[in-house]
Write a protein that holds these residues in place. Sequence first.
Motif, PDB file in Angstrom:
ATOM      1  N   THR A 181      -9.648  -1.057   6.009  1.00 18.02           N
ATOM      2  CA  THR A 181     -10.259  -1.565   7.227  1.00 18.02           C
ATOM      3  C   THR A 181     -11.656  -2.068   6.910  1.00 18.02           C
ATOM      4  O   THR A 181     -12.386  -1.464   6.120  1.00 18.02           O
ATOM      5  CB  THR A 181     -10.310  -0.488   8.321  1.00 18.02           C
ATOM      6  N   ASP A 182     -12.010  -3.168   7.525  1.00 18.18           N
ATOM      7  CA  ASP A 182     -13.345  -3.728   7.328  1.00 18.18           C
ATOM      8  C   ASP A 182     -14.388  -2.996   8.153  1.00 18.18           C
ATOM      9  O   ASP A 182     -15.586  -3.124   7.913  1.00 18.18           O
ATOM     10  CB  ASP A 182     -13.357  -5.213   7.718  1.00 18.18           C
ATOM     11  N   ASP A 183     -13.945  -2.206   9.159  1.00 20.49           N
ATOM     12  CA  ASP A 183     -14.898  -1.555  10.055  1.00 20.49           C
ATOM     13  C   ASP A 183     -15.716  -0.485   9.360  1.00 20.49           C
ATOM     14  O   ASP A 183     -16.821  -0.160   9.780  1.00 20.49           O
ATOM     15  CB  ASP A 183     -14.154  -0.920  11.245  1.00 20.49           C
ATOM     16  N   VAL A 184     -15.179   0.119   8.303  1.00 24.22           N
ATOM     17  CA  VAL A 184     -15.904   1.185   7.608  1.00 24.22           C
ATOM     18  C   VAL A 184     -16.169   0.792   6.154  1.00 24.22           C
ATOM     19  O   VAL A 184     -16.037   1.587   5.240  1.00 24.22           O
ATOM     20  CB  VAL A 184     -15.124   2.521   7.669  1.00 24.22           C
ATOM     21  N   GLY A 185     -16.493  -0.455   5.938  1.00 29.43           N
ATOM     22  CA  GLY A 185     -16.901  -0.910   4.606  1.00 29.43           C
ATOM     23  C   GLY A 185     -15.770  -1.045   3.623  1.00 29.43           C
ATOM     24  O   GLY A 185     -15.979  -0.897   2.427  1.00 29.43           O
ATOM     25  N   GLY A 186     -14.562  -1.342   4.092  1.00 25.81           N
ATOM     26  CA  GLY A 186     -13.445  -1.571   3.195  1.00 25.81           C
ATOM     27  C   GLY A 186     -12.929  -0.331   2.503  1.00 25.81           C
ATOM     28  O   GLY A 186     -12.318  -0.417   1.435  1.00 25.81           O
ATOM     29  N   VAL A 187     -13.171   0.848   3.075  1.00 27.66           N
ATOM     30  CA  VAL A 187     -12.692   2.092   2.485  1.00 27.66           C
ATOM     31  C   VAL A 187     -11.171   2.125   2.539  1.00 27.66           C
ATOM     32  O   VAL A 187     -10.557   1.767   3.541  1.00 27.66           O
ATOM     33  CB  VAL A 187     -13.281   3.306   3.240  1.00 27.66           C
ATOM     34  N   GLU A 188     -10.564   2.540   1.439  1.00 29.59           N
ATOM     35  CA  GLU A 188      -9.107   2.640   1.374  1.00 29.59           C
ATOM     36  C   GLU A 188      -8.661   4.054   1.715  1.00 29.59           C
ATOM     37  O   GLU A 188      -9.286   5.023   1.310  1.00 29.59           O
ATOM     38  CB  GLU A 188      -8.601   2.266  -0.023  1.00 29.59           C
ATOM     39  N   SER A 189      -7.574   4.136   2.466  1.00 27.56           N
ATOM     40  CA  SER A 189      -6.960   5.424   2.768  1.00 27.56           C
ATOM     41  C   SER A 189      -5.473   5.322   2.444  1.00 27.56           C
ATOM     42  O   SER A 189      -4.903   4.231   2.418  1.00 27.56           O
ATOM     43  CB  SER A 189      -7.153   5.785   4.248  1.00 27.56           C
ATOM     44  N   PHE A 190      -4.876   6.467   2.211  1.00 26.66           N
ATOM     45  CA  PHE A 190      -3.459   6.501   1.912  1.00 26.66           C
ATOM     46  C   PHE A 190      -2.754   7.421   2.912  1.00 26.66           C
ATOM     47  O   PHE A 190      -3.286   8.452   3.309  1.00 26.66           O
ATOM     48  CB  PHE A 190      -3.213   6.981   0.478  1.00 26.66           C
ATOM     49  N   GLY A 191      -1.583   7.022   3.307  1.00 27.20           N
ATOM     50  CA  GLY A 191      -0.782   7.819   4.225  1.00 27.20           C
ATOM     51  C   GLY A 191       0.682   7.669   3.880  1.00 27.20           C
ATOM     52  O   GLY A 191       1.045   7.136   2.834  1.00 27.20           O
ATOM     53  N   ARG A 192       1.516   8.130   4.777  1.00 27.45           N
ATOM     54  CA  ARG A 192       2.950   7.996   4.564  1.00 27.45           C
ATOM     55  C   ARG A 192       3.619   7.653   5.883  1.00 27.45           C
ATOM     56  O   ARG A 192       3.098   7.977   6.960  1.00 27.45           O
ATOM     57  CB  ARG A 192       3.538   9.287   3.984  1.00 27.45           C
ATOM     58  N   ILE A 193       4.750   7.014   5.802  1.00 25.39           N
ATOM     59  CA  ILE A 193       5.502   6.665   7.002  1.00 25.39           C
ATOM     60  C   ILE A 193       6.126   7.932   7.575  1.00 25.39           C
ATOM     61  O   ILE A 193       6.840   8.653   6.878  1.00 25.39           O
ATOM     62  CB  ILE A 193       6.589   5.618   6.682  1.00 25.39           C
ATOM     63  N   THR A 194       5.832   8.212   8.830  1.00 20.23           N
ATOM     64  CA  THR A 194       6.341   9.430   9.464  1.00 20.23           C
ATOM     65  C   THR A 194       7.474   9.141  10.435  1.00 20.23           C
ATOM     66  O   THR A 194       8.285  10.030  10.717  1.00 20.23           O
ATOM     67  CB  THR A 194       5.223  10.159  10.222  1.00 20.23           C
ATOM     68  N   ALA A 195       7.557   7.930  10.967  1.00 23.05           N
ATOM     69  CA  ALA A 195       8.618   7.624  11.937  1.00 23.05           C
ATOM     70  C   ALA A 195       8.828   6.115  11.985  1.00 23.05           C
ATOM     71  O   ALA A 195       7.902   5.329  11.739  1.00 23.05           O
ATOM     72  CB  ALA A 195       8.253   8.148  13.322  1.00 23.05           C
ATOM     73  N   ILE A 196      10.065   5.727  12.283  1.00 16.62           N
ATOM     74  CA  ILE A 196      10.427   4.318  12.436  1.00 16.62           C
ATOM     75  C   ILE A 196      11.023   4.144  13.822  1.00 16.62           C
ATOM     76  O   ILE A 196      11.908   4.910  14.226  1.00 16.62           O
ATOM     77  CB  ILE A 196      11.441   3.887  11.365  1.00 16.62           C
ATOM     78  N   ASP A 197      10.533   3.161  14.546  1.00 12.28           N
ATOM     79  CA  ASP A 197      11.007   2.937  15.911  1.00 12.28           C
ATOM     80  C   ASP A 197      12.489   2.564  15.898  1.00 12.28           C
ATOM     81  O   ASP A 197      12.980   1.911  14.972  1.00 12.28           O
ATOM     82  CB  ASP A 197      10.194   1.815  16.564  1.00 12.28           C
ATOM     83  N   SER A 198      13.182   2.971  16.930  1.00 10.98           N
ATOM     84  CA  SER A 198      14.625   2.692  17.007  1.00 10.98           C
ATOM     85  C   SER A 198      14.907   1.342  17.658  1.00 10.98           C
ATOM     86  O   SER A 198      16.069   0.924  17.721  1.00 10.98           O
ATOM     87  CB  SER A 198      15.315   3.799  17.811  1.00 10.98           C
ATOM     88  N   LEU A 199      13.861   0.647  18.130  1.00 13.15           N
ATOM     89  CA  LEU A 199      14.045  -0.642  18.784  1.00 13.15           C
ATOM     90  C   LEU A 199      13.379  -1.753  17.991  1.00 13.15           C
ATOM     91  O   LEU A 199      12.360  -1.531  17.331  1.00 13.15           O
ATOM     92  CB  LEU A 199      13.454  -0.620  20.205  1.00 13.15           C
ATOM     93  N   VAL A 200      13.954  -2.949  18.065  1.00 10.37           N
ATOM     94  CA  VAL A 200      13.362  -4.136  17.465  1.00 10.37           C
ATOM     95  C   VAL A 200      12.686  -4.929  18.561  1.00 10.37           C
ATOM     96  O   VAL A 200      13.231  -5.081  19.660  1.00 10.37           O
ATOM     97  CB  VAL A 200      14.457  -5.002  16.781  1.00 10.37           C
ATOM     98  N   ASP A 201      11.450  -5.403  18.297  1.00 11.23           N
ATOM     99  CA  ASP A 201      10.749  -6.253  19.256  1.00 11.23           C
ATOM    100  C   ASP A 201      11.491  -7.596  19.353  1.00 11.23           C
ATOM    101  O   ASP A 201      11.516  -8.381  18.385  1.00 11.23           O
ATOM    102  CB  ASP A 201       9.309  -6.469  18.794  1.00 11.23           C
ATOM    103  N   GLU A 202      12.072  -7.868  20.491  1.00  9.53           N
ATOM    104  CA  GLU A 202      12.911  -9.069  20.647  1.00  9.53           C
ATOM    105  C   GLU A 202      12.094 -10.353  20.586  1.00  9.53           C
ATOM    106  O   GLU A 202      12.630 -11.411  20.267  1.00  9.53           O
ATOM    107  CB  GLU A 202      13.674  -8.985  21.969  1.00  9.53           C
ATOM    108  N   THR A 203      10.800 -10.271  20.901  1.00  6.63           N
ATOM    109  CA  THR A 203       9.990 -11.488  20.924  1.00  6.63           C
ATOM    110  C   THR A 203       9.544 -11.898  19.524  1.00  6.63           C
ATOM    111  O   THR A 203       9.438 -13.093  19.228  1.00  6.63           O
ATOM    112  CB  THR A 203       8.765 -11.291  21.831  1.00  6.63           C
ATOM    113  N   THR A 204       9.257 -10.909  18.673  1.00  8.57           N
ATOM    114  CA  THR A 204       8.741 -11.248  17.335  1.00  8.57           C
ATOM    115  C   THR A 204       9.725 -10.932  16.226  1.00  8.57           C
ATOM    116  O   THR A 204       9.487 -11.321  15.091  1.00  8.57           O
ATOM    117  CB  THR A 204       7.451 -10.427  17.066  1.00  8.57           C
ATOM    118  N   ARG A 205      10.820 -10.227  16.532  1.00  6.44           N
ATOM    119  CA  ARG A 205      11.788  -9.749  15.543  1.00  6.44           C
ATOM    120  C   ARG A 205      11.129  -8.814  14.568  1.00  6.44           C
ATOM    121  O   ARG A 205      11.574  -8.743  13.393  1.00  6.44           O
ATOM    122  CB  ARG A 205      12.447 -10.941  14.815  1.00  6.44           C
TER     123      ARG A 205
END
Length: 205
Positions: A181-205
């Motif tokens: 993020t540029d808001d805090v001086g380009g600091v990098e953070s690492f995380g992991r995917i915890t959940a995936i939505d069960s729906l697809v956005d029909e407008t943007t796919r």
Amino acid sequence: VTTIVAEQEEWPATLSVIGTMAAVQGVTVSADLSGMVERILFESGQAVRAGQVLAVLDTRQERAQLAAIEAQRDLARVTFDRMQGLVNEKVISRAEFDRATADVNQTDARVEEIRAVIERKTIRAPFSGILGIRQVNLGQYLAGGDPLVTLQSLNPIYVNFGVPQQSAGQMVVGRTVRITTDDVGGVESFGRITAIDSLVDETTR
């Protein structure tokens, strides 16, 4: 002439997307019941713990009612104790004793009801987090549901992002992601995917 030795390397496939940070918990702390603000026990931007008292509404009327009902309860208990001895000696009818029993139960319930109202006029933080800007002042009258302050729990913090339909198969729960993020001086953070939505956005796919 410049030469280079051709060799095989593994090149990681990356997918860059734009995400939105969201607090793990976030609420607007509101007044449960109406009343006048008697005490404010927090400052804007303060870190608070779960259960910490934020504000207290005026409860003078409820405390006066509680004293009156407690006096009635004490009288009802004395009457009940007297009636219990008399009914054992068959001096009074069972109906009179049942009435005294009902009076004791009714006054006990009324005492607990008023105590619950007094407790609900003490506004506490529902969870630990960081407060926002204070929205009330001392002496202000609040109706039920009026906001006092926002509360956000920022640890951990979620990042919600969407990926194109053809890349959805690469999204697996537990996969590591890198966030910048540029808001805090380009600091990098690492995380992991915890959940995936069960729906697809029909407008943007």
